[in-house]
Structure formats: C-alpha cells, structure tokens
Design an enzyme around this catalytic site. Structure first.
Site, PDB file in Angstrom:
ATOM      1  CG  HIS A 185       8.093 -15.398 -46.705  1.00  0.00           C
ATOM      2  ND1 HIS A 185       7.901 -16.501 -47.398  1.00  0.00           N
ATOM      3  CD2 HIS A 185       7.366 -15.547 -45.815  1.00  0.00           C
ATOM      4  CE1 HIS A 185       7.373 -17.355 -46.944  1.00  0.00           C
ATOM      5  NE2 HIS A 185       6.842 -16.985 -45.713  1.00  0.00           N
TER       6      HIS A 185
ATOM      7  CG  HIS B  50       8.844 -22.548 -42.900  1.00  0.00           C
ATOM      8  ND1 HIS B  50       8.290 -23.694 -43.297  1.00  0.00           N
ATOM      9  CD2 HIS B  50       8.098 -21.379 -42.860  1.00  0.00           C
ATOM     10  CE1 HIS B  50       6.732 -23.324 -43.266  1.00  0.00           C
ATOM     11  NE2 HIS B  50       6.779 -21.990 -43.096  1.00  0.00           N
TER      12      HIS B  50
HETATM   13 CA    CA Z   1       7.178 -17.310 -41.506  1.00  0.00          CA
END
Ligand code: CA
Length: 337
Positions: A29, A71
C-alpha cells in the site's frame, strides 16, 4: 482404493492447499510505506525487495496532463510545496497538484506525511521514517512502472502493479480525463489483458462503468478492475441481494475497507463476519481489503496482534489478498502458513 491412488489424492490435496495459499497476495500500500515515505521510488523498491506481489500507485494529474504518483489531490501533506511555492494555494489554503506543472513538481522534496497543527508540522505516524529527512521526490507513473518492470527483468520475477485513479470526477470537472490517460500509459507499457499483472482500482462506480464500457474498448484493452468501497453507505445497492453480481458485470474484484469484512464491534471471543467475502466470491469477485497497519494503536481490539489480524482476514474471512503498509510482515506471515 490402491495405495498409489490414495497417495495421489493426498498429493493433489497438498498441492491444492499450497497453491491456494500461494494465490493469496500481498499488495504494498503506497509501497513499503510503513518504513519509507509513501509513494516514493525507494518505498516501492523496498516493497519489491520485501516480496510484495503487487505494488500500489495512486495517480493524479498535473497542469500539463502528466500522471504523478501521489495519494492526495493536494501536495500539502507529503511535500514542501508550501515553502517552495507559497503563493500558489487555492482559496481553501490547499496546493492542488493539478495547478502545478511536472517541472514544478520536480522541484519539490517529498517527505513522510504530516499535518499542520497550530501552524506546526506534526508527523501522521509518529514511529515511521522521520519527516523532512534525506531526499525524496514525487515520481511519475511512467518512472514507477519502468522501475518495477526493470526489477522484473533484473530479478526474473513478475511483480504486478495496482494503480488507483484518484478522484476522477474532480479531474473531469477540471477538464481532464485521467482514466483515459492512465489506460493509455498502461497500454504503452504492455498491460492490455486480464492476464497481465495489473489491477486498476477506483472508488467511483460511475468511472468504473466508463472505463469498462468506453475507455477499455476505445483503447482495445481489457484489464482487471477493482471497485474500492469505503463504507456500506457509499453504494448501498452493492450490499443488497444481487448487488455483488451486478457489480461483477463490470468489476473483477472489490477493495473494501476491512471493517466491512469483520465488523468493528467484534471481540476476541466473537468475530462478526459480515458475509461480504462470501457474497463477493459467489459473484466471482476477488476480495482485496485495505489497509493493514502494524503501527501502535492501529490493530483492532478483536485481534491479538498484527499477524492475528492478517490470519483472521486471510484464513478466517478468506480474502484473496490485502493492502498493507508492512508488506514484509504479510509476506512472512503467508510463508509461515
Ligand atoms: Ca490507494
């Protein structure tokens, strides 16, 4: 039944078991973001070296239509943009990536994430890599693909990518078709069919439909699509009878918050499985929940520790893979099974 027949059945059973486990995947992630600043190339190289099966990219667009790995749609939390370009914030005080050219974004230094509290930067995860140390940059999507594909050449592995289109509706309102740009880059780098190691993800169902019904056919590709789901309130119909089957007309998998799989009111003695994994599997969808974090205070009370949390999801709930900031821990956990 002969001994060899019994042995054969046992062997098949063993092979199936190890294959079923081998199929479970670890998705890094934002890279190995538990150890290095998220979405930097070093964090991605570290995730690769740790044995992650897929490495995630969040994607946003610049003013000059370049795809960068970031992000947030703003640069505030993970770069020094406020210091380098103090006059470029919008009325809400935020510095939007879409207002900057790639050349400008290349001037920024990326850092471990922080928020301003009373005007002072405070690191989001206190025990992670210290903010404002060393020298990191915001990579382009192409730079990251080239690094992962380059590592696939030099190591002989076939590690996948897991790009997310961030806030497509926002990009469209700003006059940019980010999904078409992403699909074009994927095609350029050889990702054209479901056999290729890529899952394309989005939280926006309308965008998922546009990608599947318009953008893929126009580009002549058909890739694995994952619908991200933050809460049951996002799309109530997905949780009703037949909802997952309807979703499966477009998607190949779901990426739910893990709170939608094991209810957060669960206790150590009593796990409450919501049944979402079974519903998704019955519809032919793979399930890749997010985000598994080992930081202090981030493991729910129903799990003994981080590895127990992984065990509950991989083997009690039966998910096919999961997003974690600590890919080494998940890889080691699967290897231990
Ligand atoms: Ca993501």
């Amino acid at each position: 039944m002969t001994i060899s027949r019994i042995a054969g059945i046992l062997l098949v059973t063993l092979l199936m078991t190890s294959e079923a486990i081998a199929q479970k995947i670890v998705i890094a992630h934002r890279g190995a973001s538990g150890y290095l600043p998220e979405h930097t190339l070093p964090a991605k190289a570290m995730a690769y070296a740790m044995g992650a099966h897929y490495i995630e990219q969040d994607l946003v667009m610049t003013a000059d239509d370049q795809l960068i790995v970031l992000h947030d749609i703003t640069l505030d939390r993970t770069t020094d943009v406020a210091r380098k370009f103090p006059n470029r914030a919008r009325a809400d005080g935020r510095y939007y990536a879409i207002d900057f050219t790639l050349a400008e974004i290349r001037q920024l230094v990326a850092t471990e994430g922080f928020e301003l509290e009373d005007g002072e930067p405070v690191q989001g995860f206190k025990n992670r890599f210290p903010m404002n140390r060393s020298s990191f940059a915001v990579p382009t999507f192409q730079e990251e693909i080239e690094m992962i594909q380059g590592l696939n050449v030099s190591t002989g592995q076939d590690i996948g990518i897991y790009p997310e289109i961030k806030q497509a509706a926002f990009h469209r309102a700003e006059g940019k078709d980010i999904s078409t740009a992403v699909v074009d880059v994927l095609k350029q780098y050889g990702y054209t069919s479901k056999a290729d190691k890529v899952f394309l993800q989005t939280f926006e169902y309308d965008e998922l439909r546009t990608i599947k019904e318009e953008i893929f056919p126009a580009a002549g590709v058909d890739l694995n699509l994952v619908q991200l789901i933050g809460s049951a309130e996002s799309y109530p119909w997905m949780f009703e009878a037949g909802g997952m089957s309807r979703l499966a007309e477009l998607a190949d998998g779901i990426g739910p918050s893990y709170n939608l799989i094991i209810d957060r009111s669960s206790t150590k003695g009593q796990l409450i499985d919501t049944g979402l994994v079974e519903q998704a599997h019955d519809a032919g969808l793979v399930v890749h929940p997010y985000t598994f974090r080992a930081d202090t205070g981030m493991v729910p009370g129903y799990a003994d520790d981080f590895e127990d949390l992984l065990n509950i999801h991989y083997f009690a709930a039966g998910v096919d893979g999961l997003f974690t900031d600590f890919p080494d821990r998940a890889v080691r956990f699967l290897e231990s099974r």
